[in-house]
Design an enzyme around this catalytic site. Structure first.
Site, PDB file in Angstrom:
ATOM      1  N   GLU A 193      -3.584  -6.574 -17.546  1.00  0.00           N
ATOM      2  CA  GLU A 193      -2.724  -5.328 -17.794  1.00  0.00           C
ATOM      3  C   GLU A 193      -3.046  -4.419 -16.605  1.00  0.00           C
ATOM      4  O   GLU A 193      -1.956  -3.697 -16.038  1.00  0.00           O
ATOM      5  CB  GLU A 193      -3.334  -4.623 -18.924  1.00  0.00           C
ATOM      6  N   HIS A 216      -3.545   4.050 -25.031  1.00  0.00           N
ATOM      7  CA  HIS A 216      -3.731   2.542 -25.113  1.00  0.00           C
ATOM      8  C   HIS A 216      -5.004   2.132 -24.336  1.00  0.00           C
ATOM      9  O   HIS A 216      -5.368   2.702 -23.454  1.00  0.00           O
ATOM     10  CB  HIS A 216      -2.666   1.684 -24.580  1.00  0.00           C
ATOM     11  N   TYR A 236       3.156  -5.420 -25.004  1.00  0.00           N
ATOM     12  CA  TYR A 236       3.071  -5.584 -26.589  1.00  0.00           C
ATOM     13  C   TYR A 236       3.382  -7.182 -27.194  1.00  0.00           C
ATOM     14  O   TYR A 236       4.185  -6.899 -28.261  1.00  0.00           O
ATOM     15  CB  TYR A 236       3.764  -4.352 -27.111  1.00  0.00           C
ATOM     16  N   ARG A 282     -12.591   1.134 -25.146  1.00  0.00           N
ATOM     17  CA  ARG A 282     -12.242   0.720 -26.317  1.00  0.00           C
ATOM     18  C   ARG A 282     -13.045   1.711 -27.680  1.00  0.00           C
ATOM     19  O   ARG A 282     -12.527   2.429 -28.408  1.00  0.00           O
ATOM     20  CB  ARG A 282     -12.502  -0.593 -26.825  1.00  0.00           C
ATOM     21  N   PHE A 295       7.716  -2.918 -36.967  1.00  0.00           N
ATOM     22  CA  PHE A 295       7.692  -1.674 -36.535  1.00  0.00           C
ATOM     23  C   PHE A 295       8.029  -1.696 -34.855  1.00  0.00           C
ATOM     24  O   PHE A 295       7.888  -0.546 -34.390  1.00  0.00           O
ATOM     25  CB  PHE A 295       6.369  -0.972 -36.758  1.00  0.00           C
ATOM     26  N   LYS A 303      -0.218   7.437 -23.752  1.00  0.00           N
ATOM     27  CA  LYS A 303       1.003   7.522 -24.254  1.00  0.00           C
ATOM     28  C   LYS A 303       1.964   8.760 -24.399  1.00  0.00           C
ATOM     29  O   LYS A 303       1.228   9.938 -24.327  1.00  0.00           O
ATOM     30  CB  LYS A 303       0.835   6.898 -25.686  1.00  0.00           C
ATOM     31  N   ASN A 316      -0.733   7.351 -31.332  1.00  0.00           N
ATOM     32  CA  ASN A 316      -2.250   7.333 -31.259  1.00  0.00           C
ATOM     33  C   ASN A 316      -2.956   7.669 -29.764  1.00  0.00           C
ATOM     34  O   ASN A 316      -3.983   7.164 -29.515  1.00  0.00           O
ATOM     35  CB  ASN A 316      -3.004   6.161 -32.015  1.00  0.00           C
TER      36      ASN A 316
HETATM   37  P1  ADP Z   1      -4.590  -0.866 -30.371  1.00  0.00           P
HETATM   38  O1  ADP Z   1      -3.527   0.075 -29.534  1.00  0.00           O
HETATM   39  O2  ADP Z   1      -5.703  -0.231 -31.125  1.00  0.00           O
HETATM   40  O3  ADP Z   1      -5.184  -2.208 -29.589  1.00  0.00           O
HETATM   41  P2  ADP Z   1      -2.802  -2.921 -31.513  1.00  0.00           P
HETATM   42  O4  ADP Z   1      -2.681  -3.847 -30.183  1.00  0.00           O
HETATM   43  O5  ADP Z   1      -2.819  -3.669 -32.790  1.00  0.00           O
HETATM   44  O6  ADP Z   1      -3.560  -1.637 -31.381  1.00  0.00           O
HETATM   45  O7  ADP Z   1      -1.209  -2.481 -31.612  1.00  0.00           O
HETATM   46  C1  ADP Z   1      -0.567  -1.845 -30.432  1.00  0.00           C
HETATM   47  C2  ADP Z   1       0.144  -0.140 -30.785  1.00  0.00           C
HETATM   48  O8  ADP Z   1       1.274  -0.608 -31.896  1.00  0.00           O
HETATM   49  C3  ADP Z   1      -0.842   0.484 -31.602  1.00  0.00           C
HETATM   50  O9  ADP Z   1      -1.614   1.345 -30.481  1.00  0.00           O
HETATM   51  C4  ADP Z   1       0.207   1.309 -32.153  1.00  0.00           C
HETATM   52  O10 ADP Z   1       0.806   2.417 -31.228  1.00  0.00           O
HETATM   53  C5  ADP Z   1       1.244   0.603 -32.534  1.00  0.00           C
HETATM   54  N1  ADP Z   1       0.950  -0.094 -33.731  1.00  0.00           N
HETATM   55  C6  ADP Z   1       0.095  -0.954 -34.220  1.00  0.00           C
HETATM   56  N2  ADP Z   1       0.076  -1.212 -35.634  1.00  0.00           N
HETATM   57  C7  ADP Z   1       1.278  -0.462 -36.105  1.00  0.00           C
HETATM   58  C8  ADP Z   1       1.816  -0.370 -37.750  1.00  0.00           C
HETATM   59  N3  ADP Z   1       1.270  -0.932 -38.345  1.00  0.00           N
HETATM   60  N4  ADP Z   1       2.813   0.626 -37.505  1.00  0.00           N
HETATM   61  C9  ADP Z   1       3.061   1.662 -36.601  1.00  0.00           C
HETATM   62  N5  ADP Z   1       2.724   1.168 -35.153  1.00  0.00           N
HETATM   63  C10 ADP Z   1       1.574   0.353 -35.086  1.00  0.00           C
END
Ligand code: ADP
Length: 154
Positions: free
Chosen positions: A126, A115, A49, A85, A57, A9, A112
């Site tokens: 994907e 992805h 997404y 993962r 958010f 990212k 974070n």
């Molecule tokens: P992951 O990336 O761990 O699979 P998700 O698919 O739930 O998690 O969410 C996609 C992305 O959206 C996350 O990696 C993060 O960047 C963002 N995200 C998820 N939950 C939140 C939140 N509560 N607040 C802000 N950003 C979030």
């Protein structure tokens, strides 16, 4: 063998973590079969997404993911989806396990670093979303002889 999608990212790019992330997958014994830098737009992000598009958010995530380019990586290996993962760690990076990418390099939920596809079905979709057929490479990796045993390799 499974293929999975990883995105480094914009925070990972800005913080100079591209080499570190690639190094971890390579050292693990996973195979890089696709790699490119690209800019994401609203359309691809809304698709990618879709499961969080209605969250409050989401607009922040969209802005963040479009701020700078990302690096898309197609990683291949035995059970690669689950392995990658685990290597990435949980979403909330500040609580992710040390030793994981998010656990070692992140403090945020949104920023974070990476992805990674969360299921075999999603990984297949994907990889297709981010790579054209000709951007995925098939080649033999000589270290497979030492990474896997017997039928694990096929
Ligand atoms: P992951 O990336 O761990 O699979 P998700 O698919 O739930 O998690 O969410 C996609 C992305 O959206 C996350 O990696 C993060 O960047 C963002 N995200 C998820 N939950 C939140 C939140 N509560 N607040 C802000 N950003 C979030």
């Amino acid at each position: 063998m499974e293929k999975t999608l990883v995105l480094i990212k914009p925070d990972g790019i800005q913080r100079g973590l591209t080499g570190e992330v690639l190094r971890r997958f390579e050292r693990k014994g996973l195979k890089i079969v696709g790699l490119k830098m690209m800019r994401l737009d609203e359309v691809v992000l809304r698709e990618h997404y879709s499961h969080i598009a209605s969250k409050p958010f989401y607009s922040g995530i969209e802005k963040f993911m479009m701020r700078d380019p990302v690096i898309a990586i197609c990683v291949e290996g035995l059970n690669a989806v689950n392995t990658v993962r685990i290597m990435c760690g949980i979403t909330k990076a500040r609580e992710a396990m040390p030793g994981t990418i998010r656990g070692d390099f992140g403090m945020s939920v949104a920023c974070n670093v990476v992805h990674a596809s969360d299921s075999v079905d999603n990984a297949e979709m994907e990889v297709k979303r981010f790579f054209k057929k000709e951007e995925i490479f098939e080649y033999d990796k000589s270290e497979y002889e030492h990474v896997y045993i017997g039928d694990e390799r096929s």
